[in-house]
Design an enzyme around this catalytic site. Structure first.
Site, mmCIF file in Angstrom:
data_model
loop_
_atom_site.group_PDB
_atom_site.id
_atom_site.type_symbol
_atom_site.label_atom_id
_atom_site.label_comp_id
_atom_site.label_asym_id
_atom_site.label_seq_id
_atom_site.Cartn_x
_atom_site.Cartn_y
_atom_site.Cartn_z
ATOM 1 N N SER A 1 -51.585 -30.479 35.621
ATOM 2 C CA SER A 1 -50.287 -31.146 35.725
ATOM 3 C C SER A 1 -49.617 -31.325 34.369
ATOM 4 C CB SER A 1 -50.450 -32.512 36.404
ATOM 5 O OG SER A 1 -51.255 -33.383 35.622
ATOM 6 N N HIS A 2 -50.370 -31.111 33.270
ATOM 7 C CA HIS A 2 -49.806 -31.218 31.930
ATOM 8 C C HIS A 2 -49.914 -29.903 31.157
ATOM 9 C CE1 HIS A 2 -50.268 -35.473 32.939
ATOM 10 N NE2 HIS A 2 -49.305 -35.675 32.067
ATOM 11 N N GLU A 30 -48.954 -34.837 39.310
ATOM 12 C CA GLU A 30 -49.910 -34.580 40.387
ATOM 13 C C GLU A 30 -49.206 -34.592 41.748
ATOM 14 O OE1 GLU A 30 -52.966 -33.690 40.319
ATOM 15 O OE2 GLU A 30 -53.358 -33.894 38.172
#
Length: 346
Positions: free
Chosen positions: A53-54, A194
C-alpha cells in the site's frame, strides 16, 4: 523497463527496475528531478519491504497530486532556525521527502548539540509512510519520533463523521549491531491505502474498518472511502489521533485534517499540511555511558523475542532481505494503471 518475468497477474522487477520505473513515471508527470529521486526512494522502500500500500501503488497517488495541481512540482524548500533546537523547513507546497532530506542534517546536528531537537516541515504534501524517516534518523544514532496529520477521513470514537486524518505515529531506536527498532502505525484502524487496495481487488473490508456516508456499518471499501474510517482501539486510538492532529497542526502552525481536505477543494490529492519530527541523542542524555545503556535496551528486545513474540518491523526486514535478493512481484494491473496515467511502463 522490465527486468524479469511477466505472467497474467504480476510483473517481476528488481529493485533497481522499481526505482527506474518510479523515477521515470514521476518525471513524466512533471515532477522536478530532485523531487523525483526523493519520492522514488520512499516508493522503492515500500515495495522493497513488502508494504504494497506504500509501494508502487503510491505512484498513482503522487502522479494525480502533481497533475491536479495539489503539489508544486519544483518547489524550493527553505530552511529556517527559529531556535537552537528547532529546525523549520517551508516546503513551498512540494512533497515532504525532499524537505526532510534537506532538514535531516540540521536536525541531527541540533540534537547532538542540545540533546533533543525538533524539525517542523511546513507547507508540504505528504503521501507516504513515516518509517523511512525515523529509520534514517536511527541510522544516524538518534531516537526519533514523527507525526503527521492528513485529510479528514477518520471519525472519532463514538462518532461517524470524519474529523481526523489517519494521523500516523512512527518511532525509531538505534540498535548496536542490528537493524533499528522501528514502528509506524496509523491511528486509524488501517491505512487508507489498504482500503483502496481492497476496492481495486473487489474484496470486502472487515466491518470495523469504517462507516458508510450515512454512518451505518459497511464492508464495502468504496462506501468506507466515501464515508469515514474508524480509529483503532476505540477511545485510546481516538485520543492519539487528536494528539497528532494538534502537534502536527496548530503546534507548528500548519493545517488540521479538516483544513487540509478543504484546501484540496475536491481535487482528491494527497494531504497538505505539516509534519513534526523529534530527534533525541542518547549521548546528550547519557554522555559516555550511552553505549552501555543502549546495550541494556537489548535485554528488552530479547525478552520479547525469546517467548516467540515478534518485534515490530521484523516482517519488513525479512521482506527487505528477500526482495534485495529476489526482486518483487507487482500487480500487472497496477503497472498498466500507472502507464495509463504517466505514459511509462515497467
Amino acid at each position: 523497463m522490465s527486468d524479469g518475468d511477466v505472467n497474467d497477474d504480476t510483473v517481476h522487477l528488481t529493485l533497481d527496475a522499481v526505482r527506474s520505473f518510479a523515477v521515470a513515471a514521476l518525471l513524466a508527470v512533471g515532477l522536478a528531478p530532485d523531487y523525483a529521486d526523493a519520492v522514488a526512494a520512499t516508493i522503492v522502500a515500500g515495495e522493497r519491504d513488502g508494504c504494497a500500500s506504500h509501494g508502487l501503488y503510491r505512484l498513482l497517488v503522487a502522479a494525480h497530486s502533481v497533475k491536479s495541481g495539489v503539489v508544486v512540482p519544483d518547489a524550493v524548500p527553505v530552511l529556517e532556525r527559529p531556535a537552537n533546537a528547532v529546525v523549520r523547513i517551508d516546503g513551498g507546497g512540494g512533497f515532504a521527502q525532499l524537505a526532510f532530506d534537506i532538514g535531516r542534517p540540521a536536525l541531527v546536528a541540533a540534537a547532538r548539540a542540545n540533546g533533543i531537537a525538533a524539525l517542523a516541515l511546513n507547507n508540504i504534501v505528504h503521501f507516504a509512510a513515516l518509517w523511512p524517516e525515523v529509520e534514517a534518523l536511527a541510522g544516524d544514532g538518534m531516537v526519533a519520533l514523527a507525526f503527521t496529520a492528513n485529510h479528514a477521513w477518520v471519525a472519532p470514537a463514538g462518532g461517524t463523521q470524519p474529523v481526523f486524518g489517519t494521523n500516523p505515529i512512527a518511532f525509531g531506536w538505534p540498535r548496536p549491531g542490528a537493524m533499528p527498532f522501528v514502528f509506524d502505525f496509523a491511528t486509524s484502524m488501517v491505512a487508507r491505502g489498504e482500503i483502496e487496495l481492497h476496492r481495486r481487488a473487489g474484496k470486502p473490508v472487515p466491518p470495523d474498518w469504517g462507516h458508510a456516508p450515512d454512518g451505518s456499518p459497511t464492508t464495502d471499501p468504496a462506501a468506507v472511502l466515501a464515508g469515514a474510517m474508524r480509529t483503532f482501539g476505540g477511545p485510546k486510538g481516538s485520543a492519539l489521533a487528536a494528539m497528532v492532529e494538534l502537534i502536527a497542526g496548530p503546534l507548528i502552525g500548519d493545517l488540521t485534517s479538516s483544513e487540509s481536505i478543504a484546501r484540496d477543494a475536491g481535487r482528491h490529492g494527497s494531504p497538505i499540511g505539516g509534519e513534526l519530527i523529534l530527534a533525541l541523542d542518547p549521548a546528550g542524555f547519557l554522555g559516555a555511558a550511552a553505549g552501555e545503556h543502549l546495550l541494556r535496551a537489548e535485554k528488552v528486545f530479547a525478552g520479547i523475542e525469546k517467548q516467540g513474540a515478534r518485534l515490530p518491523g521484523t516482517r519488513r526486514y525479512t521482506a527487505r532481505a528477500r526482495s534485495q535478493r529476489d526482486g518483487v512481484h507487482v500487480s500487472r494491473r497496477l503497472i498498466e494503471d500507472i502507464a495509463t496515467i504517466t505514459g511509462v511502463t515497467a
